[in-house]
Every structure is written in structure tokens, then in C-alpha cells.
Motif scaffolding. Sequence first.
Motif, PDB file in Angstrom:
ATOM      1  N   ASP A 122       0.884  -1.173   0.000  1.00  0.00           N
ATOM      2  CA  ASP A 122       0.000   0.000   0.000  1.00  0.00           C
ATOM      3  C   ASP A 122       0.922   1.223   0.000  1.00  0.00           C
ATOM      4  OD1 ASP A 122      -1.558   2.209   0.673  1.00  0.00           O
ATOM      5  OD2 ASP A 122      -2.911   1.038   1.940  1.00  0.00           O
ATOM      6  N   TYR A 123       1.176   1.762  -1.172  1.00  0.00           N
ATOM      7  CA  TYR A 123       2.169   2.823  -1.311  1.00  0.00           C
ATOM      8  C   TYR A 123       1.710   4.139  -0.690  1.00  0.00           C
ATOM      9  CZ  TYR A 123       4.649  -0.363  -4.387  1.00  0.00           C
ATOM     10  OH  TYR A 123       5.323  -1.436  -4.874  1.00  0.00           O
ATOM     11  N   LYS A 124       0.424   4.311  -0.539  1.00  0.00           N
ATOM     12  CA  LYS A 124      -0.102   5.544   0.067  1.00  0.00           C
ATOM     13  C   LYS A 124       0.066   5.516   1.585  1.00  0.00           C
ATOM     14  CE  LYS A 124      -4.284   8.349   0.503  1.00  0.00           C
ATOM     15  NZ  LYS A 124      -5.737   8.467   0.140  1.00  0.00           N
ATOM     16  N   ASP A 165       5.857   2.982  -9.833  1.00  0.00           N
ATOM     17  CA  ASP A 165       4.552   3.547 -10.171  1.00  0.00           C
ATOM     18  C   ASP A 165       3.497   2.652  -9.539  1.00  0.00           C
ATOM     19  OD1 ASP A 165       2.181   4.411 -11.254  1.00  0.00           O
ATOM     20  OD2 ASP A 165       2.767   4.109 -13.352  1.00  0.00           O
ATOM     21  N   PRO A 166       2.760   3.121  -8.523  1.00  0.00           N
ATOM     22  CA  PRO A 166       1.766   2.268  -7.853  1.00  0.00           C
ATOM     23  C   PRO A 166       0.760   1.642  -8.812  1.00  0.00           C
ATOM     24  CG  PRO A 166       2.110   4.288  -6.613  1.00  0.00           C
ATOM     25  CD  PRO A 166       2.829   4.459  -7.906  1.00  0.00           C
ATOM     26  N   GLN A 167       0.533   2.303  -9.951  1.00  0.00           N
ATOM     27  CA  GLN A 167      -0.411   1.752 -10.933  1.00  0.00           C
ATOM     28  C   GLN A 167       0.219   0.628 -11.765  1.00  0.00           C
ATOM     29  OE1 GLN A 167      -3.544   2.844 -10.636  1.00  0.00           O
ATOM     30  NE2 GLN A 167      -2.663   4.128  -8.989  1.00  0.00           N
ATOM     31  N   ASP A 168       1.531   0.620 -11.830  1.00  0.00           N
ATOM     32  CA  ASP A 168       2.261  -0.421 -12.577  1.00  0.00           C
ATOM     33  C   ASP A 168       3.590  -0.682 -11.863  1.00  0.00           C
ATOM     34  OD1 ASP A 168       3.166  -2.227 -14.410  1.00  0.00           O
ATOM     35  OD2 ASP A 168       3.448  -0.791 -16.050  1.00  0.00           O
ATOM     36  N   SER A 205      10.051  -1.866   6.490  1.00  0.00           N
ATOM     37  CA  SER A 205      11.334  -1.326   6.953  1.00  0.00           C
ATOM     38  C   SER A 205      11.825  -0.230   6.015  1.00  0.00           C
ATOM     39  CB  SER A 205      12.375  -2.445   7.038  1.00  0.00           C
ATOM     40  OG  SER A 205      12.509  -3.091   5.780  1.00  0.00           O
ATOM     41  N   ILE A 206      11.344  -0.239   4.794  1.00  0.00           N
ATOM     42  CA  ILE A 206      11.670   0.787   3.796  1.00  0.00           C
ATOM     43  C   ILE A 206      10.343   1.371   3.319  1.00  0.00           C
ATOM     44  CG2 ILE A 206      12.692   1.224   1.526  1.00  0.00           C
ATOM     45  CD1 ILE A 206      14.516  -1.219   2.050  1.00  0.00           C
ATOM     46  N   LYS A 207      10.240   2.698   3.334  1.00  0.00           N
ATOM     47  CA  LYS A 207       8.935   3.304   3.022  1.00  0.00           C
ATOM     48  C   LYS A 207       8.986   4.270   1.850  1.00  0.00           C
ATOM     49  CE  LYS A 207       7.315   2.642   7.740  1.00  0.00           C
ATOM     50  NZ  LYS A 207       6.609   3.165   8.922  1.00  0.00           N
ATOM     51  N   ASP A 208      10.146   4.379   1.245  1.00  0.00           N
ATOM     52  CA  ASP A 208      10.312   5.306   0.130  1.00  0.00           C
ATOM     53  C   ASP A 208      10.599   4.505  -1.133  1.00  0.00           C
ATOM     54  OD1 ASP A 208      10.579   7.580  -1.330  1.00  0.00           O
ATOM     55  OD2 ASP A 208      12.582   8.093  -0.610  1.00  0.00           O
ATOM     56  N   PHE A 209       9.723   4.623  -2.142  1.00  0.00           N
ATOM     57  CA  PHE A 209       9.861   3.834  -3.373  1.00  0.00           C
ATOM     58  C   PHE A 209       9.787   4.761  -4.586  1.00  0.00           C
ATOM     59  CE2 PHE A 209       7.996   1.117  -0.125  1.00  0.00           C
ATOM     60  CZ  PHE A 209       8.828   0.002  -0.158  1.00  0.00           C
TER      61      PHE A 209
END
Length: 631
Positions: A322-324, A346-349, A338-342
Amino acid sequence: MNDQDQKYKYLKLLAEKYPTRQSVYAELIHLNGVLSLPKPTEHFMSDLHGEYESFFHILNNCSGVIKEKVEKVFAEKMNEEEMADFCTLIYYPKEKLAAMKKNKQLSPEYYKKTILNLLDLAKFMSHKYQPREINTAIPQGYGYIIDELLRGRPDADYVPRVYRQKMLDTLISIGSGNDFIFAFTVLIKRLAVARLHIVGDFFDRGKRPDAILDMLMKHYSVDIQWGNHDVLWMGAACGSETCIAEVVRITLRYNNVDVLERGYAISVRPLFLFAARLYPDDNPNDAAQKAIAIILFKEEYRLIKRNPEFGMESRILLDKIDYKNKYFVLNGKKYELSIKDFPTIDPQDPFALTEDECAIIKNLRSSFIESSQLRRHIQFLYQKGSLYKCYNGNLLFHGCVPVDKEGRLKTIRLDGKNYSGRAYLDCVDQKIRQAYFGERNQAATDFMWYLWCGINSPVSGRRMKIFERTFTLDKALWEEESNAYFYYYDKEWFCRQILEEFGLDAKHGHIINGHVPIKVKDGESPIKANGKAIVIDGGFCQAYHKKTGIAGFTLVSNSRGLRLIEHRNFTNVKAAIMDNEDIESVSKSIEVQSYQTTIADTDEGEKIQEQINDLYHLMLLYKNGILKPVK
């Protein structure tokens, strides 16, 4: 042509090598004598994982065997300090002599005394070898003189004694003392260990797998059974982007960039520059790990989709984030990341590679394929290696023979056919070779990645959780399912079943594995199933020393049985040379025989017996006038 005609044709060719009755008689006498000699010593090691210094020392001290022999021969002639100094000379002759020269400790008396001591030790250790083998073991250029010295007896007549004394005086006076000491040390090490078996995993964790392979490429008698880390690097050398990304990720995880850049001339600078832009607040290594991990999981997605038969869909997990809200969601349950920055997802792909990521992996692929040093090492692994080996009644392989939950050989479908047991491992061995020597198509290189981490892979046998270990904090998600082999290999009936599957004597044979580190400090034993299976992964790499409590195993097989040597921590080669520090080793007998195994009981003995049978047939052809000897 029928079998009889083929046999006659072969015997005619054999007659060219043995054209007289006398030459046949001489070879028959020699070969029958050889069969009665004691079985040569074999050493088995596994999971070296780049620990060059420790392996270098253990290879030089022959896992402590040299020290044992020195103590037997010189216990009444030398004190402990003198024996330690003598052992160091045998381990590191060039370095030791250079240090002694610097300290002005070399003299004609020292050379004479040392060469005579080396001569005594070589004589003691040569009793189980035929003269031809001893001559082969002597470094080229020294054979005649060393052979002459070895033939001498303490009670020899005056003339031969003076003859040999003059030889010693001359080689010392002309400045050949160092060369002859070095030649003797090479001979002694070869007499100590006739055959070295490496049961998998040269790469990853430790700093210098490249140096280990360079050293083994010069070894006189070695075979290799591939481990999962070896197959991963072999897949990378074949051009698999997924294997390449995994190799780089592991290398960064163990802070071991030098093995890529200095060992194999593979630059990771573009990856570091890319990662620094993405994660400016992280240290460079951590940033690069994050960047390559994301590339890896994207590449894995493509590979898994291309190969549904691998059954690896559970590794497709980037779409479970859940990237949001920054959670990992699995089976409806949320887990903290443990890592929250991606920044490259692209959350859609989530599985789409960015333009920069495509450039990074393309550049890495070119570097891996074009590395001449990596190519040399991979070709050596193919030349000396195999998935498994049956040798002198023992079965050697790194990981497992896949079985089902009841311990029965598991049926696995490959290329539209069903395989199990030995047939499955034979098929996998062939596919590994096809990946490098064949057309290097994507299906072949994809399979190399599966072997690295698949639960039905003979070199892995577990379902890895790399994503979970990289991105999640809940250690319950990190637990990895293993093939049932690793449960059953502690059962004697099971090990007997596996040995019989490979055509070996279940009563006398053993399975020799690596792969699974044995936690000696917790009381775990490497000896399984009443000695039918022996797991020799004792944690060579320093990263595993705390886990195992030791620094590796050597399994020794000689004419009197089996024993296991536990190695303790080793300081470094410099301390070994300057202070005579040796690695501490503890020996434990596994199987002691009341009789002495001879060459007749070995694989080599079977070949010699076939030669003897052929020579008897040739002798009959000569006697019956069917073939005419020279005279």
C-alpha cells in the motif's frame, strides 16, 4: 560390429602400447601391486563463501594433517616451538624463507638440516603411494634429485651415502636451497591429500571468492559440486538479468563491492550514482542496495510470468504494498515496512522498469558477460564441477534430492517430461551446462535463477523470502519453507534409500552435503542418520561464525575410515608466517575400520582391475598366436 569384434579391435590397439610379452608381464605385476596399496587420503570441504585467508591456510596445512605428521616423525627430535616453525615453513616456504633471509637466519647448516628433515617427512608420508605417483607429485625440474634422495636409506653403504651427501652440498653451494625446500613442501602437501572435494558455494559473503578460484585452478586434484550461490553466479555469467541483480544485491549486502570491481572489473559506479539521486539521505551502500533490490523484484516478476511451471507466484509482492499508507498487505493482514520510500515504483504499474533502471541492468549485463576473469572462473566451475558426484562409494552434492512430505522421491516435470531422484539431477546438470554452452536462450538462463531459490532445486531446496527480509520488520514473514529432504536426512532408512537410488552400497556409503550451517555451539551434530549423512557446512565465512560457533569443517577419508575436523578462528596469514600461528582444529572420528582400505576398494581400483583383465586377455592372444608380439 559385435562386442567380440570391438574387444579384439581394442586389444590390437592395446598391443601397440604393450608389444612384447615382457611388457605385459611387467605391467601386470605393477598393477596388481598397486591394488594392494592403502587408499589415498581425500578431503571434503564446503561453503567457502569467499573466505580466502582461512581457506588458503587450511589448504596449506592440509586441515592440520601436516602438523599431525610432523609430530609423529619429530616428537623426539624437536620441541614444540621447533615443530611449529618447521610446519610454518612447509605451509609458507617462500614467505618464511624471505623473512629468515631478512633476519640473516639462513646458513648452509640450516639448509642441510631442513632439507634432511623434509626428506624424512616425505619418506614417512610416501608409503602409500607407488613410485610413479610420487614422481608425478614432485614439481617439474626436481624429480631426479628428489627421487635419488628419497631412495636413500640411513644404513646405506658408504659410497651411496657420500654420493647423496655430495648432492646436498652442491645444491646448497650453488644457491638452490630455497628451490629444493619449496619443491619438497609441494611434494609433502600432495602426499598429505590426494584428492580435494569442494561440495559447493565459493561465492558471496566473504571478500575473495575470485582468489580461492585462482588458487584451485592450480590445484593438482580437485572436483566441485555446485552450490546455489555458484549456480547464481553461473546464471549471471550466462546473462540472466535476474541472477545479475541478485548477485549485485548480495554483494552490496555484505559490503563486498571489491569482488566485483577489482576481482572481475565489473563497475557498479553507475548504480551508486543512480541510487544517490534516489536516496540522498542514505549512505551509498544502503542506497545502492535499495535500488538494486527494486530492480531485482521487477525482473523476478517478468521471469516468473514467463515460467508459470516454476510455481514461484508467491514471490510477486511489489503489488502487495500500500504505497499511500506505507504498509505491506498479505492475505488481508497489514505489516510494517522497513523501507517506506519507493521513488522508482509507479503504484499503478509497480513492476515497470524506469528508463534509468533499464540502463543500469543493461550496463551490468554487458559487464558480467564481458568480464574475462569471471569467464575463466565460470569455465573452471563447469570443467571441474557437476551437480553431484559418486566417488569411492560416497555421494556428494551440495543441497538435496527433492522428496515429498512422506520422504518419497518427488516427481518433477521438466520440459514436458517427469523426473525424480537421480534422473532429475542428471537432467538439471544437463540444463545447467546448456545454459552456458548452448544457445543461452532465455528459458535456460531463467532456470538458473530458479535453481538459486526454488524449493525443488537440488542446490537450494527452500522457498526463499528475500522480499520479506528486505522490506518487512515482522520476522514471522521471514521463515522459509524447506524441502522435506532436510527433515528426513537424519533418518537412516532415508539415507540408505538415497544411496541406493544413485547405485551405491547403502551399507558402506555416505551422503556428504553442504548448504545448511551446523550450529555446533548449540549442540547440533553434522553427523546424521548414524553416520550415513554428514553435513560439512561449518560456517567458513565470518558472517556465520557466531551462528555455528566454529570456522568450518574438513571431512577426512583415509584408509582407516572417516574423521571430521572442526576449525576454529584463524587470525591471518601474516601472523601465521611471523608468529607460527596455526589454525586450531579439533578432530573427531566418525567411522574407524579394523581393516585398511586399499586402492582395490576404490573407483580407481575398479579401473585398474579392468586394465588387468584386458592385459590378461592380451597375454592369451600372444600365447595362442592370435596376435604376434614383437619378440
